[in-house]
Structures are given as C-alpha cells and as structure tokens.
Scaffold this motif. Sequence first.
Motif, PDB file in Angstrom:
ATOM      1  N   THR A  13      -2.770 -35.099  16.754  1.00 54.26           N
ATOM      2  CA  THR A  13      -1.633 -35.560  17.580  1.00 54.26           C
ATOM      3  C   THR A  13      -2.143 -36.264  18.836  1.00 54.26           C
ATOM      4  O   THR A  13      -1.556 -37.247  19.275  1.00 54.26           O
ATOM      5  N   LYS A  16      -3.317 -39.687  17.901  1.00 54.10           N
ATOM      6  CA  LYS A  16      -2.224 -40.592  17.527  1.00 54.10           C
ATOM      7  C   LYS A  16      -1.250 -40.879  18.666  1.00 54.10           C
ATOM      8  O   LYS A  16      -0.347 -41.692  18.502  1.00 54.10           O
ATOM      9  N   GLN A  17      -1.399 -40.203  19.790  1.00 53.89           N
ATOM     10  CA  GLN A  17      -0.393 -40.427  20.841  1.00 53.89           C
ATOM     11  C   GLN A  17      -0.446 -41.850  21.391  1.00 53.89           C
ATOM     12  O   GLN A  17       0.527 -42.346  21.939  1.00 53.89           O
ATOM     13  N   SER A  28       3.068 -34.957  22.505  1.00 47.94           N
ATOM     14  CA  SER A  28       1.991 -34.120  21.959  1.00 47.94           C
ATOM     15  C   SER A  28       2.181 -32.677  22.391  1.00 47.94           C
ATOM     16  O   SER A  28       1.973 -31.742  21.607  1.00 47.94           O
ATOM     17  N   LEU A  31       5.012 -31.221  20.299  1.00 52.64           N
ATOM     18  CA  LEU A  31       4.576 -30.893  18.935  1.00 52.64           C
ATOM     19  C   LEU A  31       3.686 -29.651  18.945  1.00 52.64           C
ATOM     20  O   LEU A  31       3.723 -28.832  18.021  1.00 52.64           O
ATOM     21  N   SER A  32       2.938 -29.500  20.022  1.00 56.37           N
ATOM     22  CA  SER A  32       2.070 -28.328  20.135  1.00 56.37           C
ATOM     23  C   SER A  32       2.898 -27.042  20.268  1.00 56.37           C
ATOM     24  O   SER A  32       2.549 -25.994  19.702  1.00 56.37           O
ATOM     25  N   THR A 179       5.919 -39.555  13.145  1.00 56.09           N
ATOM     26  CA  THR A 179       6.394 -40.123  14.414  1.00 56.09           C
ATOM     27  C   THR A 179       6.777 -41.586  14.162  1.00 56.09           C
ATOM     28  O   THR A 179       6.800 -42.401  15.080  1.00 56.09           O
TER      29      THR A 179
END
Length: 340
Positions: A13, A16-17, A28, A31-32, A179
């Motif tokens: 993540t 990919k941010q 991120s 999602l964490s 995403t």
Amino acid sequence: MEDYNLQTLGEFTIEKQNDFKYTSGELSRLLSAIKLASKMVNREVNKAGIANITGHAGKTNIQGEDQQKLDILAHNIFIEALSQREVVCGIASEESDDFIEIQPSKNGHLSKYIVLIDPLDGSSNIDVNVSVGTIFSIYRRISPPGSPVKIQDFLQKGICQVAAGYVVYGSSTMLVYTTGHGVNGFTLDPSLGTYYLSHPNITFPKTGKIYSINEGNYIKFPQGVKDYIKHCQKEEEDRPYTSRYIGSLVSDFHRNMIKGGIYIYPSTSQSPNGKLRLLYECNPMAFLAEQAGGKCSDGEKRIMEITPSALHQRVPFFCGSYSMVKKAEQFIREAQRQIL
Ligand code: AHM
Ligand code: MG
C-alpha cells in the motif's frame, strides 16, 4: 524455511500510494486500520465454535434481519479500529441504522474519507463453519472538511469510490482490494499475522462455467432470470454450467473471480429490489469486478452509476465474467420485450 520473498500488504500500500496525486498517506493509514480490524475479526471467527459467540444476539437490524453475535462483534471491532486511529470522518455499517460521525480527538486530524462496511457478510454461515467475509467501500467526503458529515457524503454513486475490497475468512484468510488500479489479493499467514501479496493483478476470466444463484427462489424470479438459468442448464457447446452457491457473497464472488462465473441475486416477486445492499455490498463488489475486467449490473444498468437514495437501499445484482453478465442482460431485455 518457507519462501517469504513476497511483499507484505503494508509494503504494497505504501509503494502504491504514489498512484494518487497529492497523496498524504491518509488512504494507506485507513487501509492499515482495515487490515488490523480484519485480523481481529479473523481471530474471533476462527475460535467461534469454542467461545460461545455463535448464534443469534437476540436483536434485529434496521432491515429486520436477525443479528448474530459475531455480526455485532465484527461491527464493533471495525468501528473501534477506524475511529480510534482517526482515519475516517464517518462510517456507515449494515449493523447500524444511521451513519456514525467520527469526532477527532483534541489535537486530532479530521480525515477526508468515509467508509461503508458490511462487517460480517454471510453471517448465517458462521454456525456451520462456512466461509464469511467483510466488505468495505471508501469515498472522499463531499461536504466541506471540518463540518459534520452529512448523509450526502454516503449517498455517492459507486463510480466515485476511491477504494473498495473484501476480506474472506475461508480455508485461508484473504484481503482483496482495489484503488482503481487493478485488483490485488493478499493471504494472511496466521503464524506471523501478516498479509502477503499472493494474487497480484487478479483478472476475471472473460467467460466461465459457474452460475451462482439461490435457485430455491426460482418460481419468484423474473422471466428473464428463469430463461437465463435454463440457458445455463442447456446441453450445448460448453454447457451445462455448474451451479455453485455458498450463500456468502464474498466467497461466491471470490470463487467466480478466480475461476470465471456469474453471481445473481435478482428481484423476486416478494422483494422487487432483491436482497443485497447497494452501498456496502454491491458497489464495492462492482468496483472490484470492473477493475478485474468483469461486469456488474442490476440486470439493465451499471451498478456503479445508480444514484443512491438511502443508506440501506437494496438492488438486484448480476456480477461476474463479462460475457456471462452480458448474456444474462440479453435474456432480461428479451423477456421484457415479450411483455410489451
Ligand atoms: P447478510 O448481509 O445478512 O449476510 O446477507 C447477505 C448474504 C450474502 O452474503 C449472500 O450471498 C446472500 O445473503 C444469501 O441470501 P439467501 O440466503 O437469500 O440466498
Ligand atoms: Mg451482508
């Protein structure tokens, strides 16, 4: 030593941010928090049989459905994880009548994201040790930052989703999310408590041989759906297809995305809008399906273009391999033409 050259979900993540312009890392962190909550729910689901947490809680939700003890437990776990970490400004859940506004702590930062969630989908399967799941959908709020969140923040079309995903608590636990840059799946190593990238760039096979529908409701289905089922069962070329229905949307969807297939929960004579909820079941699955090259509609229109009017709104749902959903739509159109 097992091969642990795989990337972890956390590493992925963060890497990919940068797909997002002007990223602040907020997504991120969100999602964490989902990742952490899913591990906690996984722990509860795994010990459900021995911990007196199966069965009914003795309450019903706003939709009149029996709440299982684990429905409520999963709801509380996700709400706590998301609110304590201050990664969202509002949450809507299948298990809560109204949306929940998150107040930032004294020096806290108010996030721009809202989450809609089905904390434990398919929970009627819990008591019999069959796979269940969590479904989530993430949007940017549309009301001004700093002001209280409004219902309009939650009633956005599916095409406005920033991210969506599910966790399947199955023979292994997997978190699958998008995403808007493809779909990736991560498997939990329970001994380490870490998700590893096990299914990069998942794609829906263009067609498949599985159809998933609760055929017990057959006589209540619209004519087009009945005709499509007969098409699936016909002996011709690559047919008859195989019927597979777990009764857990996440698991049925996951299998069909890997193997190729279609999932249908249509309108019935008793429930003209079907059973599944647009905002926290259908839209996130539609986002994932389309990102994986599949298709998702209400039998006529694209799911993600429907303008929502209520938090717990239901919608007929056709989702899966592109050509199978297209074919089902054709049968529906044809049946409607015959009526006119
Ligand atoms: P739930 O959110 O109350 O668990 O209901 C949603 C579930 C889906 O996971 C599943 O596909 C469907 O309901 C099964 O419904 P039915 O038993 O009517 O076939
Ligand atoms: Mg559900």
